[in-house]
Write a protein that holds these residues in place. Structure first.
Motif, PDB file in Angstrom:
ATOM      1  N   SER A 226      -9.400   0.282   8.064  1.00  0.00           N
ATOM      2  CA  SER A 226      -9.502   0.930   6.743  1.00  0.00           C
ATOM      3  C   SER A 226     -10.061   2.351   6.878  1.00  0.00           C
ATOM      4  O   SER A 226      -9.572   3.295   6.252  1.00  0.00           O
ATOM      5  CB  SER A 226     -10.385   0.087   5.834  1.00  0.00           C
ATOM      6  OG  SER A 226     -10.611   0.732   4.611  1.00  0.00           O
ATOM      7  N   LYS A 227     -11.095   2.526   7.697  1.00  0.00           N
ATOM      8  CA  LYS A 227     -11.655   3.861   7.895  1.00  0.00           C
ATOM      9  C   LYS A 227     -10.652   4.780   8.572  1.00  0.00           C
ATOM     10  O   LYS A 227     -10.564   5.976   8.253  1.00  0.00           O
ATOM     11  CB  LYS A 227     -12.932   3.772   8.722  1.00  0.00           C
ATOM     12  CG  LYS A 227     -14.089   3.085   8.013  1.00  0.00           C
ATOM     13  CD  LYS A 227     -15.310   3.054   8.905  1.00  0.00           C
ATOM     14  CE  LYS A 227     -16.485   2.393   8.202  1.00  0.00           C
ATOM     15  NZ  LYS A 227     -17.679   2.335   9.061  1.00  0.00           N
TER      16      LYS A 227
ATOM     17  N   SER B  96      -1.679   8.035   0.518  1.00  0.00           N
ATOM     18  CA  SER B  96      -3.102   8.322   0.321  1.00  0.00           C
ATOM     19  C   SER B  96      -3.706   7.389  -0.712  1.00  0.00           C
ATOM     20  O   SER B  96      -4.826   6.901  -0.552  1.00  0.00           O
ATOM     21  CB  SER B  96      -3.279   9.782  -0.105  1.00  0.00           C
ATOM     22  OG  SER B  96      -2.555  10.045  -1.305  1.00  0.00           O
TER      23      SER B  96
ATOM     24  N   ASP C  63      -8.839  12.016   5.841  1.00  0.00           N
ATOM     25  CA  ASP C  63      -8.095  13.051   5.108  1.00  0.00           C
ATOM     26  C   ASP C  63      -7.270  13.916   6.047  1.00  0.00           C
ATOM     27  O   ASP C  63      -6.199  14.416   5.661  1.00  0.00           O
ATOM     28  CB  ASP C  63      -9.082  13.921   4.320  1.00  0.00           C
ATOM     29  CG  ASP C  63      -9.787  13.102   3.254  1.00  0.00           C
ATOM     30  OD1 ASP C  63      -9.196  12.107   2.768  1.00  0.00           O
ATOM     31  OD2 ASP C  63     -10.939  13.443   2.923  1.00  0.00           O
TER      32      ASP C  63
ATOM     33  N   ASP D 221      -8.952   0.416   1.277  1.00  0.00           N
ATOM     34  CA  ASP D 221     -10.404   0.511   1.417  1.00  0.00           C
ATOM     35  C   ASP D 221     -11.112  -0.345   0.365  1.00  0.00           C
ATOM     36  O   ASP D 221     -12.093  -1.044   0.662  1.00  0.00           O
ATOM     37  CB  ASP D 221     -10.836   1.970   1.299  1.00  0.00           C
ATOM     38  CG  ASP D 221     -12.327   2.135   1.476  1.00  0.00           C
ATOM     39  OD1 ASP D 221     -12.821   1.905   2.595  1.00  0.00           O
ATOM     40  OD2 ASP D 221     -13.016   2.460   0.494  1.00  0.00           O
ATOM     41  N   SER D 222     -10.597  -0.340  -0.860  1.00  0.00           N
ATOM     42  CA  SER D 222     -11.186  -1.165  -1.918  1.00  0.00           C
ATOM     43  C   SER D 222     -11.034  -2.643  -1.614  1.00  0.00           C
ATOM     44  O   SER D 222     -11.977  -3.432  -1.806  1.00  0.00           O
ATOM     45  CB  SER D 222     -10.536  -0.817  -3.258  1.00  0.00           C
ATOM     46  OG  SER D 222     -11.041  -1.650  -4.289  1.00  0.00           O
TER      47      SER D 222
ATOM     48  N   TYR E 278       1.508   3.318   4.340  1.00  0.00           N
ATOM     49  CA  TYR E 278       0.364   3.712   3.530  1.00  0.00           C
ATOM     50  C   TYR E 278       0.554   5.141   3.024  1.00  0.00           C
ATOM     51  O   TYR E 278       0.946   6.029   3.783  1.00  0.00           O
ATOM     52  CB  TYR E 278      -0.934   3.635   4.337  1.00  0.00           C
ATOM     53  CG  TYR E 278      -1.192   2.276   4.939  1.00  0.00           C
ATOM     54  CD1 TYR E 278      -1.923   1.334   4.246  1.00  0.00           C
ATOM     55  CD2 TYR E 278      -0.696   1.952   6.201  1.00  0.00           C
ATOM     56  CE1 TYR E 278      -2.160   0.097   4.792  1.00  0.00           C
ATOM     57  CE2 TYR E 278      -0.927   0.712   6.756  1.00  0.00           C
ATOM     58  CZ  TYR E 278      -1.661  -0.217   6.044  1.00  0.00           C
ATOM     59  OH  TYR E 278      -1.894  -1.445   6.596  1.00  0.00           O
TER      60      TYR E 278
ATOM     61  N   ALA F  36      -4.061   3.979   0.886  1.00  0.00           N
ATOM     62  CA  ALA F  36      -5.232   3.898   1.759  1.00  0.00           C
ATOM     63  C   ALA F  36      -6.493   3.645   0.961  1.00  0.00           C
ATOM     64  O   ALA F  36      -7.363   2.860   1.375  1.00  0.00           O
ATOM     65  CB  ALA F  36      -5.359   5.182   2.574  1.00  0.00           C
ATOM     66  N   LEU F  37      -6.582   4.300  -0.223  1.00  0.00           N
ATOM     67  CA  LEU F  37      -7.742   4.025  -1.088  1.00  0.00           C
ATOM     68  C   LEU F  37      -7.732   2.584  -1.563  1.00  0.00           C
ATOM     69  O   LEU F  37      -8.787   1.931  -1.649  1.00  0.00           O
ATOM     70  CB  LEU F  37      -7.729   4.973  -2.279  1.00  0.00           C
ATOM     71  CG  LEU F  37      -7.969   6.462  -1.981  1.00  0.00           C
ATOM     72  CD1 LEU F  37      -7.819   7.287  -3.254  1.00  0.00           C
ATOM     73  CD2 LEU F  37      -9.348   6.666  -1.383  1.00  0.00           C
TER      74      LEU F  37
ATOM     75  N   TYR G 264       0.822  -1.210   0.000  1.00  0.00           N
ATOM     76  CA  TYR G 264       0.000   0.000   0.000  1.00  0.00           C
ATOM     77  C   TYR G 264       0.855   1.259   0.000  1.00  0.00           C
ATOM     78  O   TYR G 264       0.325   2.351   0.180  1.00  0.00           O
ATOM     79  CB  TYR G 264      -0.928  -0.007   1.226  1.00  0.00           C
ATOM     80  CG  TYR G 264      -1.929  -1.122   1.164  1.00  0.00           C
ATOM     81  CD1 TYR G 264      -2.953  -1.100   0.218  1.00  0.00           C
ATOM     82  CD2 TYR G 264      -1.848  -2.206   2.030  1.00  0.00           C
ATOM     83  CE1 TYR G 264      -3.873  -2.126   0.149  1.00  0.00           C
ATOM     84  CE2 TYR G 264      -2.759  -3.237   1.967  1.00  0.00           C
ATOM     85  CZ  TYR G 264      -3.777  -3.185   1.020  1.00  0.00           C
ATOM     86  OH  TYR G 264      -4.680  -4.204   0.939  1.00  0.00           O
TER      87      TYR G 264
ATOM     88  N   ASN H 246      -7.891   5.940   6.142  1.00  0.00           N
ATOM     89  CA  ASN H 246      -8.392   6.742   5.027  1.00  0.00           C
ATOM     90  C   ASN H 246      -8.887   8.118   5.433  1.00  0.00           C
ATOM     91  O   ASN H 246      -9.507   8.805   4.616  1.00  0.00           O
ATOM     92  CB  ASN H 246      -9.531   5.990   4.325  1.00  0.00           C
ATOM     93  CG  ASN H 246      -9.023   5.011   3.291  1.00  0.00           C
ATOM     94  OD1 ASN H 246      -8.735   5.387   2.153  1.00  0.00           O
ATOM     95  ND2 ASN H 246      -8.887   3.743   3.680  1.00  0.00           N
TER      96      ASN H 246
ATOM     97  N   ARG I 236       0.723   5.845   8.229  1.00  0.00           N
ATOM     98  CA  ARG I 236       0.349   6.758   7.141  1.00  0.00           C
ATOM     99  C   ARG I 236       1.458   7.794   6.990  1.00  0.00           C
ATOM    100  O   ARG I 236       1.794   8.525   7.928  1.00  0.00           O
ATOM    101  CB  ARG I 236      -0.981   7.436   7.478  1.00  0.00           C
ATOM    102  CG  ARG I 236      -1.485   8.412   6.440  1.00  0.00           C
ATOM    103  CD  ARG I 236      -2.045   7.731   5.207  1.00  0.00           C
ATOM    104  NE  ARG I 236      -2.522   8.701   4.258  1.00  0.00           N
ATOM    105  CZ  ARG I 236      -3.772   9.171   4.209  1.00  0.00           C
ATOM    106  NH1 ARG I 236      -4.668   8.724   5.061  1.00  0.00           N
ATOM    107  NH2 ARG I 236      -4.105  10.066   3.313  1.00  0.00           N
TER     108      ARG I 236
END
Length: 927
Positions: free
Chosen positions: A871-872, A825, A877, A832-833, A823, A828-829, A759, A875, A909
């Motif tokens: 995941s939340k 950005s 911002d 989430d997927s 991770y 992170a997407l 990631y 992710n 992150r």
């Protein structure tokens, strides 16, 4: 002495007179004279003259008393003078007015006095007139009462003359019914105190004498005819005479005769009923026809007694209830039934050797129970032990013979219980009729009391029966008559046979389970049937073994048979025995069987599922014939080997399904027995409520079956965890996360490029990831190859349990790998997927629609819920949004991550600074 006494009297007089100047001066002079003549030593004033006279110096004591009285009188006089100084009486203005000398009566006081005299005179006239009217009304009431009494006596005299003539003429003409009615009228008047002296004088002395003599002659005649009817057993004659003896008040004699008559009928009929079956048995004993069952004789006796009671009780209850004839008839019938049935019960117990069979059954049950308990503790049972019935066939009998014997015993108990309920109902109806008569008599007494009080209310002298008699009738309370005791000899006989029946029935149930266990052939697919549980998907090919069907059939048959007897003690005992056998034997056997056969056969690498191979051959997880058949797989074509493997998986999964099926059938059995209780047992009875509680004991047994099934699935997943972890490791990779990496097959052009977990993505790596196969897709494919053969063979509830356990194991492994990644950005997407794809995969593999929602799925699988929360969290911002995310999730009860976990994942992150993370989460901890 005379001088001192004169002075004392003067002082007393002066204290009682109004104070004045001269008196005050004289009192002072007297006081000075007394002081000068007194002795220099003053004494204490006495309290009274008697005390002064009884003192040592009466003169000095009286002098001191006089001086004290004078001082006190002087003080009181001064106080009174001060109080009267400002006292003034103000008269009303009306009294200040002087009367007119010319017209003295015009003064208001004179006018008021004259008005009061006039009102007093008018009231005096009204009082005298009212008293006179009251006396006249009272006189009229007395005259009315005397006239009514006179008219009543005249009417009574006429009725007496008419009844006397009718009774004598009817007796001479042998019209006994008319004579009885006339005598009943005479007796009713005599009982209700209507036969007064004046009525006798009006009717004549010969009238009453003739009625009494006719009454005696009629009693003698009816008694002779009643005795003759009893001797001849003439039911028609007794049916005509019984209402007549009630009219002439000879119920006691009639009851004694009727009971003797009924006893002769009962003895004859019951003896004939019990001998008919014996004669039929002897006549058919030489042929091939089976002998008559013992319950047939009992049924004939019960039916005969019930028929006789239903025929005679209504008439006796109506005509002879004053002498308790209805209670005597019920007692007689029940006593004769006990005397007729008791030998039949004893003969049945001796002929069937129930006591010996019950003793052997108890011993065999304990041996079987100990055998299965020891097997559950050791975890293994030999084939010889499984086939051993501990002597049931030799000591008790074959299953078919014992089952037939239990049918006979159940019918004996059922017939006895039916008769017992009928006789108890008859007792209740007799008491109900007596209560209705009692209430009717109270209502009559109440109405008579009100009528007498209304008729004689002014004079206060009630006619006929006095008020005390009415109150005595109204103050009585009805008490039901104890016709039969709570526990009779028949109850004892039924309880004895019921005890034998319950012990043998319990042993029969356990022996039937043992037969089901021993006849089960695990390798014979014909001993398996399609799953009987409802399924959400119609493509299920799940099976179940014959053990559950045979065991639950035996439990259902035995419990229903016990409940059909209607005897609450026997039914309660059988319900408890059924619960104990299912919980103590069947649950343990099925659980041990699931562990020995199901879990061991499906263990990857050692059973029917492969335990080696990576992601490139994960589609071939089912072993290619190893340990499938005893003779190996050489010489067998692939289709046959595949079929044998599938049958082995189906048989192994059936061991798990058996537990779920047993839970389902146990719930159905509870509903069935509860319906039997509602339909066949008296409501609101303590024994019925106790039976309900015994039936409800099956609910915990069903829960134990379900819990055992879930535990077996957990055991299966525990042996599958090494294989699951290997699949996750192969799909994820080493978890280093260093750049974008691919794994290429060993030079084979047909194999695709596959991406590991990474990631730390830039734009180019993210675009390349979009066109490549992700590790989640490969992982889901490998999991399908592992669990699909099992899910298609398991029940829906067990399928969901298996899937949730596998998802939990995979989620825990993925969380460990996610902690090793960094991770961006875009990464992170991508995370989430991937997590969304994994959640959708989880929902598709679950069979229950209740678990399709996110909330239900997250509550059922906590590790998966943690992945979604990770995941939340990754992710967000901005770091400022973390607190809102955590607080909102906690309000919904869907947050499992600790502050330490949140800090560690946020630190991965790259865009977030560690100082800000620490500061933010420190504030969150403080909050």
């Amino acid at each position: 002495n005379n001088q001192s006494l004169f002075i004392f009297k003067g002082s007393a007089i002066s204290s009682s007179m109004p104070p004045s100047a001269e008196t005050m001066t004289a009192a002072s002079a007297t006081t000075s004279t007394m002081n000068s003549s007194a002795s220099p030593n003053k004494i204490k004033p006495p309290k009274s003259m008697v005390e002064a006279l009884e003192s040592d110096d009466p003169y000095q004591a009286l002098l001191a008393l006089s001086e004290s009285s004078h001082i006190k009188a002087q003080e009181l006089s001064e106080n009174l003078k001060d109080e009267l100084k400002d006292f003034a009486i103000e008269l009303p203005e009306l009294l200040h007015r002087l009367p007119n000398l010319k017209d003295v009566d015009s003064h208001p006081v004179s006018t008021g006095v004259a008005c009061s005299d006039s009102i007093l005179h008018s009231l005096s006239k009204i009082a005298s007139g009212g008293s006179q009217a009251s006396q006249e009304i009272k006189q009229l009431e007395d005259e009315k009462r005397h006239l009514e009494e006179h008219a009543q006596d005249v009417e009574s005299a006429l009725i007496l003359r008419k009844s006397s003539d009718l009774a004598s003429q009817s007796l001479s003409a042998q019209r006994y019914e008319a004579a009885s009615q006339a005598i009943a009228t005479f007796l009713s008047m005599k009982q209700n105190s209507k036969l007064t002296e004046r009525a006798k004088l009006y009717a004549g002395e010969y009238t009453v004498t003739q009625l009494e003599s006719t009454h005696a002659s009629l009693r003698t005649t009816l008694l002779e005819q009643y005795q003759e009817g009893v001797q001849n057993s003439d039911v028609m004659v007794l049916g005509k005479l019984t209402p007549l003896v009630q009219m002439v008040q000879m119920e006691q004699e009639a009851v004694a005769l009727y009971v003797r008559f009924l006893k002769d009928i009962l003895v004859s009929e019951l003896k004939h009923a019990s001998q008919v079956s014996s004669a039929q048995s002897e006549s058919s004993g030489g042929g091939n026809k089976p002998t008559t069952s013992p319950h047939v004789s009992m049924a004939r006796v019960y039916n005969t007694a019930v028929t006789i009671l239903r025929h005679h009780l209504p008439m006796v209850s109506h005509c002879l209830h004053r002498a308790d004839g209805d209670a005597a008839v019920v007692q007689l019938v029940h006593l004769q039934v006990e005397q007729a049935v008791s030998p039949l019960f004893q003969k049945y117990v001796q002929s069937k050797q129930l006591a010996v069979s019950a003793s052997n059954a108890q011993r065999i049950y304990e041996a079987l129970e100990d055998k299965y308990k020891s097997a559950s503790s050791s975890g293994h049972m030999e084939d010889g032990d499984l086939q051993d019935d501990c002597g049931f066939a030799s000591l008790v009998g074959s299953l078919a013979d014992v089952d037939a014997a239990m049918e006979e015993a159940a019918l004996c108990l059922q017939h006895a219980e039916s008769y017992t309920r009928f006789i108890e109902h008859s007792v209740k109806e007799v008491n109900k009729a007596r209560a209705m008569r009692f209430e009717h008599e109270r209502e009559q007494a109440k109405r008579e009391k009100e009528r007498k009080e209304w008729a004689t209310g002014m004079s206060g002298n009630p006619a006929g029966r006095t008020k005390d008699e009415f109150d005595e009738v109204l103050d009585q309370d009805y008490e039901p008559l104890e016709i039969l005791p709570a526990h009779t000899k028949l109850h004892e006989e039924v309880a004895e046979v019921g005890g034998y029946y319950s012990v043998i029935e319990r042993c029969l149930l356990l022996a039937s389970m043992q037969r089901a266990f021993s006849t089960m052939d695990e390798e014979n697919i014909r001993h398996y049937t399609p799953l009987s549980l409802p399924s959400a998907s119609g493509t299920k090919r799940a099976l179940q073994s014959s053990i559950v069907e045979n065991s639950l059939y035996a439990a259902r048959r035995g419990s229903q048979r016990a409940f059909a007897t209607g005897h609450t003690g026997t039914a309660s005992a059988m319900a408890n025995f059924c619960s104990d056998c299912l919980r103590g034997v069947l649950v343990e056997h099925l659980s041990r069987r699931a562990e020995d056969i199901g879990v061991s056969s499906l263990k990857p690498g050692e059973g029917l599922i492969a335990g080696s191979g990576g992601i490139f051959n994960a589609s071939n997880l089912i072993r290619s014939g190893q340990n499938v058949a005893a003779g190996g797989t050489k010489g067998k074509d692939p289709a046959q080997r595949q079929r044998e493997i599938e049958e082995g998986i189906a048989a192994a999964c059936a061991t798990f399904n058996d537990l779920d099926v047993a839970a389902h059938h146990t719930k159905d059995l509870e509903k069935l027995l509860m319906q039997s209780v509602d339909r066949g047992y008296p409501p609101n009875a303590p024994e019925t409520e106790q039976l309900r509680m015994c039936v409800k004991g099956l609910s915990p047994v069903a829960e134990v079956f379900q819990l055992s099934a879930i535990n077996s699935i957990e055991s299966l997943v525990s042996v599958m965890k090494p294989r699951i972890r290997a699949l996750v490791t192969d799909a994820v990779g080493d978890g280093s996360g260093a750049g974008f990496s691919t794994v290429i097959g060993g030079g084979n052009a047909s194999e695709r490029h596959m991406v590991r977990m990474n990631y730390d993505l830039d734009d180019e790596a993210y675009q390349l990831l979009e066109v490549s196969e992700g590790y989640i897709s490969r992982l889901c494919t490998c999991l399908d190859d592992l669990i699909n053969p099992l899910c298609s063979r398991l029940a829906d509830r067990l399928t969901d349990a298996l899937v949730l356990e596998v998802l939990g194991t995979v989620s825990k492994r993925l969380e460990v790998s996610l902690k090793k990644c960094e991770y961006t950005s875009l990464g992170a997407l991508s995370l989430d997927s991937d997590i969304r794809d994994f959640v959708n995969y989880s929902k598709d593999r679950l069979a229950s629609n209740e678990l399709k929602s996110n909330v239900a799925l997250y509550k059922a699988c906590t590790p998966l819920s943690r992945l979604v929360q990770i995941s939340k969290l990754v992710n967000v911002d901005d770091l400022e949004d973390v607190l809102d995310l955590v607080s909102a999730s906690k309000r919904k009860g869907m947050w499992e991550l600790s502050s330490k976990d949140a800090k560690s994942f946020l630190s991965l992150r790259k865009e977030f600074e560690e100082d800000r993370i620490n500061q933010l989460l420190r504030l969150s901890d403080d909050d």
